[in-house]
Scaffold this motif. Structure first.
Motif, short mmCIF file in Angstrom:
data_model
loop_
_atom_site.label_atom_id
_atom_site.label_comp_id
_atom_site.label_asym_id
_atom_site.label_seq_id
_atom_site.Cartn_x
_atom_site.Cartn_y
_atom_site.Cartn_z
N VAL A 133 69.97 -69.21 -44.27
CA VAL A 133 68.76 -69.47 -45.02
C VAL A 133 69.07 -69.55 -46.51
O VAL A 133 69.86 -68.77 -47.04
CB VAL A 133 67.71 -68.36 -44.75
N ARG A 134 68.41 -70.50 -47.16
CA ARG A 134 68.43 -70.57 -48.62
C ARG A 134 67.00 -70.66 -49.11
O ARG A 134 66.21 -71.45 -48.59
CB ARG A 134 69.23 -71.78 -49.11
N THR A 135 66.65 -69.84 -50.09
CA THR A 135 65.32 -69.90 -50.68
C THR A 135 65.44 -70.18 -52.17
O THR A 135 66.38 -69.75 -52.83
CB THR A 135 64.56 -68.57 -50.48
N GLU A 136 64.47 -70.93 -52.67
CA GLU A 136 64.40 -71.23 -54.09
C GLU A 136 62.96 -71.10 -54.57
O GLU A 136 62.02 -71.48 -53.86
CB GLU A 136 64.91 -72.64 -54.39
N LYS A 137 62.79 -70.57 -55.76
CA LYS A 137 61.46 -70.47 -56.35
C LYS A 137 60.99 -71.86 -56.74
O LYS A 137 61.68 -72.61 -57.44
CB LYS A 137 61.50 -69.57 -57.58
N VAL A 138 59.82 -72.24 -56.24
CA VAL A 138 59.27 -73.57 -56.50
C VAL A 138 58.11 -73.47 -57.50
O VAL A 138 57.86 -72.42 -58.08
CB VAL A 138 58.85 -74.26 -55.18
N CYS A 139 57.42 -74.57 -57.71
CA CYS A 139 56.48 -74.70 -58.82
C CYS A 139 55.03 -74.56 -58.33
O CYS A 139 54.46 -75.50 -57.79
CB CYS A 139 56.70 -76.06 -59.48
N HIS A 140 54.46 -73.37 -58.54
CA HIS A 140 53.11 -73.05 -58.08
C HIS A 140 52.56 -71.98 -59.03
O HIS A 140 53.35 -71.27 -59.66
CB HIS A 140 53.17 -72.56 -56.62
N PRO A 141 51.24 -71.82 -59.13
CA PRO A 141 50.71 -70.84 -60.09
C PRO A 141 51.09 -69.39 -59.81
O PRO A 141 51.05 -68.56 -60.72
CB PRO A 141 49.19 -71.04 -59.95
N VAL A 142 51.43 -69.06 -58.57
CA VAL A 142 51.93 -67.73 -58.25
C VAL A 142 53.38 -67.86 -57.82
O VAL A 142 53.87 -68.96 -57.55
CB VAL A 142 51.10 -67.06 -57.14
N GLU A 143 54.10 -66.75 -57.73
CA GLU A 143 55.49 -66.78 -57.29
C GLU A 143 55.53 -67.34 -55.87
O GLU A 143 54.90 -66.82 -54.95
CB GLU A 143 56.07 -65.37 -57.31
N ALA A 144 56.26 -68.42 -55.70
CA ALA A 144 56.28 -69.13 -54.43
C ALA A 144 57.69 -69.66 -54.15
O ALA A 144 58.42 -70.02 -55.08
CB ALA A 144 55.28 -70.29 -54.44
N TYR A 145 58.03 -69.73 -52.87
CA TYR A 145 59.38 -70.12 -52.48
C TYR A 145 59.35 -71.21 -51.41
O TYR A 145 58.53 -71.18 -50.49
CB TYR A 145 60.15 -68.90 -51.93
N GLY A 146 60.27 -72.14 -51.55
CA GLY A 146 60.60 -73.06 -50.48
C GLY A 146 61.79 -72.50 -49.74
O GLY A 146 62.50 -71.62 -50.23
N ILE A 147 62.04 -73.02 -48.54
CA ILE A 147 63.11 -72.48 -47.72
C ILE A 147 63.85 -73.60 -47.00
O ILE A 147 63.25 -74.58 -46.55
CB ILE A 147 62.56 -71.44 -46.71
N ARG A 148 65.16 -73.44 -46.91
CA ARG A 148 66.01 -74.33 -46.10
C ARG A 148 66.65 -73.48 -45.02
O ARG A 148 67.22 -72.41 -45.31
CB ARG A 148 67.08 -75.00 -46.96
N ILE A 149 66.55 -73.93 -43.78
CA ILE A 149 67.07 -73.20 -42.64
C ILE A 149 68.11 -74.07 -41.95
O ILE A 149 67.84 -75.23 -41.61
CB ILE A 149 65.94 -72.84 -41.65
N GLU A 150 69.29 -73.51 -41.70
CA GLU A 150 70.36 -74.26 -41.05
C GLU A 150 70.84 -73.51 -39.81
O GLU A 150 70.91 -72.28 -39.79
CB GLU A 150 71.53 -74.48 -42.02
N HIS A 151 71.14 -74.29 -38.78
CA HIS A 151 71.65 -73.72 -37.53
C HIS A 151 72.35 -74.81 -36.75
O HIS A 151 71.81 -75.90 -36.57
CB HIS A 151 70.50 -73.14 -36.70
#
Length: 250
Positions: A133-151
């Motif tokens: 898993v990789r998470t990155e903080k994305v652009c939203h008014p509150v703290e928010a994260y996108g996620i990449r999942i690999e398998h």
């Protein structure tokens, strides 16, 4: 890796769908991405109530996390078998306090953590069961994260809620399936750093070279067909609207 759309409505449930919630499975491990309004009931159409192994909350807006309050009841007050062991919950800082406040009548300030093992999200890479898993903080008014999942050499990227940003691109590059929000309508809403429209989602899919685009988080007041047409105008790969119960083998 299998993805099941549990709910895909944006902002509030529609007559057809619960809010954001997506089940990812591989090697017998079940990871839930978000648990918005109505998701807990819909989830039980696909797996047992206690079959989850981990939960990811992209951010703490109600349409992505509020059914965690109901899930707390199910896990904390379980009659047969007793209280459940704590399940890992990857969430932004303050999740325990936010959910305790939302529930408003928990036995103690720490009752949530008796059944949820809260782990604070930051940008970075880590392992969740069989998933890289990789998470990155994305652009939203509150703290928010996108996620990449690999398998198994395959990849899924989930945008969470975000406006246009480089972090989303970094997560999406080369993804086999891009589950991307498209809350706004191109030419109608123009609020930066909040949400994407269909055209912006399509443009990011094209820029990132993803294999398939699935548009999600479309509110009931937004024309999904228009958003899909706008996405297809700039992205020539397979593209469709998320729908409850849809299953993707990645």
């Amino acid at each position: 890796m299998k993805l099941t759309v549990v709910g895909c409505s944006g902002s509030f449930p529609s007559a057809e769908s619960a809010c954001s919630s997506y089940l990812v499975e591989a090697d017998g491990f079940r990871l839930l991405l978000d648990m918005g309004n109505g998701a807990l009931g819909e989830l039980q159409r696909h797996i047992g109530l206690y079959d989850l192994d981990a939960i990811f909350l992209s951010h703490l807006h109600a349409d992505h996390c509020i059914d965690m309050c109901g899930y707390f009841v199910a896990r904390y007050y379980r009659h047969e078998g007793g209280r459940c062991e704590a399940i890992p919950v990857f969430a932004p800082e303050g999740a325990e306090q936010r959910l305790t406040t939302a529930y408003a009548d928990s036995p103690s300030d720490k009752a949530m953590s008796e059944v949820f093992d809260f782990r604070t999200l930051k940008s970075g890479s880590f392992q969740v069961g069989p998933f890289s898993v990789r998470t990155e903080k994305v652009c939203h008014p509150v703290e928010a994260y996108g996620i990449r999942i690999e398998h198994g050499g395959r990849s899924l990227t989930y945008s969470g809620d975000t406006g246009v940003c480089d972090a989303l691109h970094e997560l999406a590059v080369g993804a086999d399936l891009f589950l991307c929000e498209a809350s706004f309508t191109h030419g109608k809403e123009d609020i930066p750093a909040l949400h994407l429209n269909g055209r912006e989602a399509g443009a990011e899919a094209a820029r990132s070279g993803v294999g398939r685009l699935v548009l999600t988080h479309i509110p009931p007041w937004t024309d999904g067909a228009q958003n899909l047409a706008d996405a297809r105008a700039v992205y020539d790969g397979p593209a469709e609207l998320a729908r409850p119960g849809a299953v993707y083998e990645i």
